[in-house]
Design an enzyme around this catalytic site. Sequence first.
Site, PDB file in Angstrom:
ATOM      1  CB  THR A  40      17.006  66.918  30.250  1.00  0.00           C
ATOM      2  OG1 THR A  40      15.906  66.024  30.417  1.00  0.00           O
ATOM      3  CG2 THR A  40      18.308  66.145  30.354  1.00  0.00           C
ATOM      4  CG  HIS A  43      17.476  68.045  35.867  1.00  0.00           C
ATOM      5  ND1 HIS A  43      17.283  68.076  37.226  1.00  0.00           N
ATOM      6  CD2 HIS A  43      16.256  67.797  35.317  1.00  0.00           C
ATOM      7  CE1 HIS A  43      16.009  67.847  37.499  1.00  0.00           C
ATOM      8  NE2 HIS A  43      15.365  67.686  36.353  1.00  0.00           N
ATOM      9  CG  HIS A  63      17.377  66.692  24.265  1.00  0.00           C
ATOM     10  ND1 HIS A  63      17.914  67.120  25.448  1.00  0.00           N
ATOM     11  CD2 HIS A  63      16.073  66.477  24.506  1.00  0.00           C
ATOM     12  CE1 HIS A  63      16.986  67.155  26.380  1.00  0.00           C
ATOM     13  NE2 HIS A  63      15.842  66.781  25.829  1.00  0.00           N
ATOM     14  CB  CYS A  93      21.705  48.982  19.925  1.00  0.00           C
ATOM     15  SG  CYS A  93      20.449  47.720  20.291  1.00  0.00           S
ATOM     16  CB  CYS A  99      16.316  47.286  18.213  1.00  0.00           C
ATOM     17  SG  CYS A  99      16.757  48.771  19.142  1.00  0.00           S
ATOM     18  CB  ILE A 286       5.734  57.175  29.459  1.00  0.00           C
ATOM     19  CG1 ILE A 286       4.276  56.730  29.561  1.00  0.00           C
ATOM     20  CG2 ILE A 286       6.010  57.836  28.107  1.00  0.00           C
ATOM     21  CD1 ILE A 286       3.808  55.838  28.444  1.00  0.00           C
TER      22      ILE A 286
END
EC number: 1.1.1.103
Length: 361
Positions: A40, A43, A63, A93, A99, A286
């Site tokens: 990522t 990218h 990350h 959230c 969640c 996934i």
Amino acid sequence: MKALAKLRPEEGIWMMDAPMPELGHNDIMIKIRKSAICGTDVHIYNWDEWSQKTIPVPMVVGHEYVGEIVAIGQEVNGFHIGDRVSGEGHITCGYCRNCRAGRRHLCRNAIGVGVNRPGSFAEYLVIPAYNAFRIPDNISDELAAIFDPFGNAVHTALSFDLVGEDVLITGAGPIGMMAAAVCRHVGARNVVITDVNAYRLELASKMGATRAVNVAEEKLTDVMIELGMTEGFDIGLEMSGAPSAFRAMLKAMNHGGRIAMLGIPHEPMSIDWGEVIFKGLFIKGIYGREMFETWYKMSALIQSGLDLSPIITHRFHIDEFQKGFDAMRSGQSGKVILNWDEAYTRHTSSCMCVDCATRHT
């Protein structure tokens, strides 16, 4: 503080002097020891169409990391100054239906560290304490720094029972290679991985793949005959995002086969749905890692002897970040580690002295 950031809407990533992140009541502050470069991040470096639509500029990116806690918000329990941690990169959230039902990996409102908010290519990172994962003492900093992509591999591979099964993995990127190692470790029979990158296919063999197949040179059907397979693959793990690879997987699957898809196609793709319907295939998407079951499984796999060491092929000091990105962009690498330890600058990234060998463990 020193940080790598996307400063301009063009190719590249730049070192900058960034302000210290602010600590909230429910947050922890982490002093970063090691970072890893993700696909990522490449990218984002390349500033492709996805990045242009997604990444705010300017922003600190990254990350994949490990570090130690240096500050704790006043409402935080369960962590202490000095704890060695990595962290879940999807910040959820906490109030959507998924969640509240304990399925935080399916949060409708998740935002990404280093994608939607400041990331870990920095001396310090602040995340919600809920997202932190304490690293066991017998797991090295280098392995902890790649827990994020390793978690993608574990979540994908362990979606189905693997014991005694024949597994096809399409895409020999770092996640595909780690998935191959997981499959062999937990008892799959044949683990076949396909790609067109000779360097990464050789590395996949070192990671435990039964056969690493260059589909530009070999036919998958011939490899199946070589392995004595007469009914197709039981499990498919699609890691490439390449439509041609997924179509080949559908043809190679046994009736009743199960497929987990992590690779993201660059554009909508068409497939022969007859392969899915008449074979009775099960397909599962996934996204990231299960919170936090995948993280505990990662630790347990390493503690039970899973060897991921071949996947880390390059190491650089953070000041040499350009060399790290060049290695990743070349396609001739596994995982690339960036070290924040100032003492690391005394030596080259390939140094074999006792001190560096210790830092590399």
